[in-house]
Design a protein around this motif. Structure first.
Motif, PDB file in Angstrom:
ATOM      1  N   GLY A 130       0.760  -1.296   0.067  1.00 11.27           N
ATOM      2  CA  GLY A 130       0.091  -0.019  -0.020  1.00 11.27           C
ATOM      3  C   GLY A 130       0.883   1.294   0.084  1.00 11.27           C
ATOM      4  N   THR A 131       2.148   1.205   0.123  1.00 10.08           N
ATOM      5  CA  THR A 131       3.002   2.591   0.073  1.00 10.08           C
ATOM      6  C   THR A 131       2.927   2.896  -1.241  1.00 10.08           C
ATOM      7  OG1 THR A 131       4.119   1.633   2.222  1.00 10.08           O
ATOM      8  CG2 THR A 131       5.202   3.496   0.765  1.00 10.08           C
ATOM      9  N   ARG A 132       3.062   4.122  -1.497  1.00  9.69           N
ATOM     10  CA  ARG A 132       2.932   4.933  -2.618  1.00  9.69           C
ATOM     11  C   ARG A 132       3.952   5.826  -3.013  1.00  9.69           C
ATOM     12  NH1 ARG A 132       1.116   0.635  -3.803  1.00  9.69           N
ATOM     13  NH2 ARG A 132      -1.011   0.365  -4.283  1.00  9.69           N
ATOM     14  N   GLU A 133       4.555   6.635  -1.737  1.00  6.52           N
ATOM     15  CA  GLU A 133       5.364   7.699  -1.756  1.00  6.52           C
ATOM     16  C   GLU A 133       6.791   7.354  -0.904  1.00  6.52           C
ATOM     17  OE1 GLU A 133       3.652  11.508  -1.140  1.00  6.52           O
ATOM     18  OE2 GLU A 133       1.713  10.959  -1.797  1.00  6.52           O
ATOM     19  N   VAL A 134       7.733   8.270  -1.194  1.00  2.00           N
ATOM     20  CA  VAL A 134       8.833   7.967  -0.286  1.00  2.00           C
ATOM     21  C   VAL A 134       9.694   9.419  -0.305  1.00  2.00           C
ATOM     22  CG1 VAL A 134      10.464   6.995  -2.108  1.00  2.00           C
ATOM     23  CG2 VAL A 134      11.188   6.631   0.332  1.00  2.00           C
ATOM     24  N   GLY A 135      10.392   9.513   0.670  1.00  3.41           N
ATOM     25  CA  GLY A 135      11.422  10.813   0.582  1.00  3.41           C
ATOM     26  C   GLY A 135      12.323  10.600   1.540  1.00  3.41           C
ATOM     27  N   CYS A 136      13.431  10.758   1.169  1.00  4.07           N
ATOM     28  CA  CYS A 136      14.745  10.451   1.797  1.00  4.07           C
ATOM     29  C   CYS A 136      15.603  11.364   2.356  1.00  4.07           C
ATOM     30  CB  CYS A 136      15.557   9.148   1.664  1.00  4.07           C
ATOM     31  SG  CYS A 136      14.528   7.467   1.194  1.00  4.07           S
ATOM     32  N   ALA A 137      16.268  11.514   3.368  1.00  7.30           N
ATOM     33  CA  ALA A 137      17.599  12.671   3.528  1.00  7.30           C
ATOM     34  C   ALA A 137      18.678  12.086   4.197  1.00  7.30           C
ATOM     35  CB  ALA A 137      16.648  13.826   4.023  1.00  7.30           C
ATOM     36  N   LEU A 138      19.438  12.777   3.967  1.00 10.56           N
ATOM     37  CA  LEU A 138      21.096  12.569   4.548  1.00 10.56           C
ATOM     38  C   LEU A 138      21.527  13.368   5.368  1.00 10.56           C
ATOM     39  CD1 LEU A 138      23.033  10.119   4.822  1.00 10.56           C
ATOM     40  CD2 LEU A 138      24.250  10.785   2.681  1.00 10.56           C
ATOM     41  N   ALA A 139      22.141  13.240   6.519  1.00 16.42           N
ATOM     42  CA  ALA A 139      22.697  14.242   7.397  1.00 16.42           C
ATOM     43  C   ALA A 139      24.236  13.634   7.934  1.00 16.42           C
ATOM     44  CB  ALA A 139      21.962  14.853   8.577  1.00 16.42           C
ATOM     45  N   ASN A 144      29.237  10.190  12.467  1.00 18.28           N
ATOM     46  CA  ASN A 144      28.232   9.395  11.434  1.00 18.28           C
ATOM     47  C   ASN A 144      27.239  10.050  10.515  1.00 18.28           C
ATOM     48  OD1 ASN A 144      28.959   6.709  12.805  1.00 18.28           O
ATOM     49  ND2 ASN A 144      27.789   7.570  14.628  1.00 18.28           N
ATOM     50  N   ASP A 145      26.901   9.289   9.265  1.00 18.28           N
ATOM     51  CA  ASP A 145      25.975   9.894   8.586  1.00 18.28           C
ATOM     52  C   ASP A 145      24.678   9.195   8.930  1.00 18.28           C
ATOM     53  OD1 ASP A 145      27.798  11.431   6.958  1.00 18.28           O
ATOM     54  OD2 ASP A 145      27.847   9.702   5.569  1.00 18.28           O
ATOM     55  N   VAL A 146      23.555   9.964   8.844  1.00 18.11           N
ATOM     56  CA  VAL A 146      22.161   9.285   9.312  1.00 18.11           C
ATOM     57  C   VAL A 146      21.372   9.589   8.184  1.00 18.11           C
ATOM     58  CG1 VAL A 146      20.257   9.647  10.725  1.00 18.11           C
ATOM     59  CG2 VAL A 146      22.599  10.092  11.588  1.00 18.11           C
ATOM     60  N   LEU A 147      20.784   8.328   7.701  1.00 21.48           N
ATOM     61  CA  LEU A 147      19.614   8.540   6.778  1.00 21.48           C
ATOM     62  C   LEU A 147      18.401   8.162   7.237  1.00 21.48           C
ATOM     63  CD1 LEU A 147      19.039   8.087   3.580  1.00 21.48           C
ATOM     64  CD2 LEU A 147      19.399   5.648   4.117  1.00 21.48           C
ATOM     65  N   VAL A 148      17.533   8.999   6.765  1.00 24.71           N
ATOM     66  CA  VAL A 148      16.125   8.928   7.259  1.00 24.71           C
ATOM     67  C   VAL A 148      15.319   8.870   5.989  1.00 24.71           C
ATOM     68  CG1 VAL A 148      14.177   9.875   8.379  1.00 24.71           C
ATOM     69  CG2 VAL A 148      16.453   9.984   9.300  1.00 24.71           C
ATOM     70  N   CYS A 149      14.321   7.580   5.761  1.00 28.26           N
ATOM     71  CA  CYS A 149      13.459   7.650   4.560  1.00 28.26           C
ATOM     72  C   CYS A 149      12.220   7.487   5.223  1.00 28.26           C
ATOM     73  CB  CYS A 149      13.879   6.355   3.704  1.00 28.26           C
ATOM     74  SG  CYS A 149      15.159   6.417   2.872  1.00 28.26           S
ATOM     75  N   ARG A 150      11.059   8.452   4.690  1.00 30.80           N
ATOM     76  CA  ARG A 150       9.783   8.566   5.179  1.00 30.80           C
ATOM     77  C   ARG A 150       8.961   7.959   4.108  1.00 30.80           C
ATOM     78  NH1 ARG A 150       8.702  12.469   9.276  1.00 30.80           N
ATOM     79  NH2 ARG A 150      10.440  12.324  10.828  1.00 30.80           N
ATOM     80  N   TYR A 151       7.812   7.282   4.302  1.00 30.30           N
ATOM     81  CA  TYR A 151       6.784   6.434   3.487  1.00 30.30           C
ATOM     82  C   TYR A 151       5.404   6.771   3.757  1.00 30.30           C
ATOM     83  CZ  TYR A 151      11.168   3.746   2.843  1.00 30.30           C
ATOM     84  OH  TYR A 151      12.476   3.266   2.777  1.00 30.30           O
ATOM     85  N   TRP A 152       4.751   6.810   2.750  1.00 28.34           N
ATOM     86  CA  TRP A 152       3.295   7.067   2.889  1.00 28.34           C
ATOM     87  C   TRP A 152       2.573   6.422   1.924  1.00 28.34           C
ATOM     88  CZ3 TRP A 152      -0.755   8.397   0.147  1.00 28.34           C
ATOM     89  CH2 TRP A 152      -2.082   8.837   1.090  1.00 28.34           C
TER      90      TRP A 152
END
Length: 163
Positions: A130-139, A144-152
């Protein structure tokens, strides 16, 4: 069915074009390659989700912390952390996708060969039907590097079938 069609059309109208070779393109392509491999429709990039992911990634990197956000209203979230500058975006997403070796189709949370859904939770979110969208970001943090991906909409919903 009409609501789902409306949501998909709305997502497509507000989907941002992703420049080839960019961070956005790399992480989107890697996740969509896995979805295509198992017969799931492609995700579309969301600038809105990426902006929210960037805020959380910045916060985690600044604090040197690694924890899921408490907000998100209907969003799923995958997190990754590793030594600054040592990993490519493909390797980061590859870490999530590598959980496929422990995944088994079934009703969530009974989707892991180990008996612990958390061992495949990143992967199941990526392939969630059911997931249709994603947006990710790196800091980048101090160490350390941190990756966050959000899903909707969010995946990993109790009792729902995962392919």
């Amino acid at each position: 069915m009409r609501i789902m069609r409306f949501l998909v059309l709305t997502a497509l109208l507000f989907a941002a074009p992703v420049k080839a070779g960019s961070f956005d393109s790399i992480v989107l392509t890697a996740q969509n390659a896995e979805r295509q491999r198992i017969g799931q429709p492609e995700l579309v990039w969301s600038d809105r989700l990426a902006a929210q992911a960037q805020l959380w990634a910045n916060s985690l990197a600044r604090r040197g912390s690694f924890e899921h956000s408490s907000g998100g209203s209907g969003q799923g979230e995958n997190l990754w952390m590793g030594t600054s500058g040592a990993f490519s975006p493909e390797q980061m997403i590859g870490g999530f996708i590598s959980e496929a070796r422990l995944f088994r189709p079934g009703r969530f949370p009974y989707v892991s060969r180990t008996g612990n859904w958390a061992d495949v939770g990143h992967y199941s979110q990526i392939i969630w039907p059911g997931t249709r969208e994603v947006g990710c970001a790196l800091a980048r943090g101090r160490d350390n590097d941190v990756l966050v991906c959000r899903y909707w909409p969010a995946g990993n919903v109790m009792g729902q079938q995962v392919p």
